[in-house]
Enzyme design. Sequence first.
Site, PDB file in Angstrom:
ATOM      1  CG  ASN A   1      -0.335   0.122   2.492  1.00 20.69           C
ATOM      2  OD1 ASN A   1      -0.184   1.460   2.914  1.00 20.69           O
ATOM      3  ND2 ASN A   1       0.415  -0.803   3.117  1.00 20.69           N
TER       4      ASN A   1
ATOM      5  CE1 TYR B   1       8.730  -2.804   1.142  1.00 22.39           C
ATOM      6  CE2 TYR B   1       6.955  -1.557   1.647  1.00 22.39           C
ATOM      7  CZ  TYR B   1       7.423  -2.681   1.406  1.00 22.39           C
ATOM      8  OH  TYR B   1       6.542  -3.586   1.456  1.00 22.39           O
TER       9      TYR B   1
END
Length: 273
Positions: free
Chosen positions: A120, A144
Amino acid sequence: MTAATTPSMRFDRLLLTGAAGGLGRELRRRLKPHCQTLRLSDIADLGEAAPGEELMPARLEDADAVLALLQGVDAVVHLGGVATEQPWAPILQANIIGVYHLYEAARKQGVKRVVFASSNHVTGYYRQDEVIDTHAPVRPDGLYGVSKAFGENLSRFYFDRYGIETVCVRIGSAFPDPKDRRMLATWLSYDDLERLVLACLTALLAGHTVIYGLSDNTATWWDNRHAAHIGYRAQDSSEPFRAAAQARQPVLDRTDPATVWQGGGFVKIGPFD
């Protein structure tokens, strides 16, 4: 929570990377009934092999090791790599170079289906008062998230050029229960994680699909209508945990970026120099 539904398809050999991690340990026991052999890989300790398991530790940045890892595999569930916000160097090795090695190995070994653990955090810089679908432009909330966006794009290329199907699962918050108010929107139960991964592995036509990994939560920020063909049906919900989560966070600081952006605390991590 209801038990996950067992699909009719059974694989000869499945590969699970990142098998020593938190979600890897869960899927290790949940995927074994769906294959003759479950090949497990990680750089951390995998313990002893159970019946029907193969242990093949491999570093994702080692192209030869990854090529061997995918030999004789029907499909891959790729959880391996860096799973949190970190400095660029380890993310580069595991999540950029490593995922390239994975897809090159899939191409060379004839593997045609990958379930790619995205995140997400690929869209973490959308606001918590927005609802987005999987066609919304990516807005990573850190390095990330950037690396997972790269993996989604790379998998798109390998589908378009080589026909390797991938379902990119933007995992929300997979824990035994929601730990805070944010997770009331992002929570993914372990049973629903199993349902989702099995749906991705067994969908008749997966193509290249992006899907958010979440349970059937009352309030959410993510719309999966473009991934309906995968056949995932969540059966759990964060709603029974609402009172406890709100009690742990009775007051929210609306000036805190973690309560403004969907990425939560990830938007505040770094820089690392």
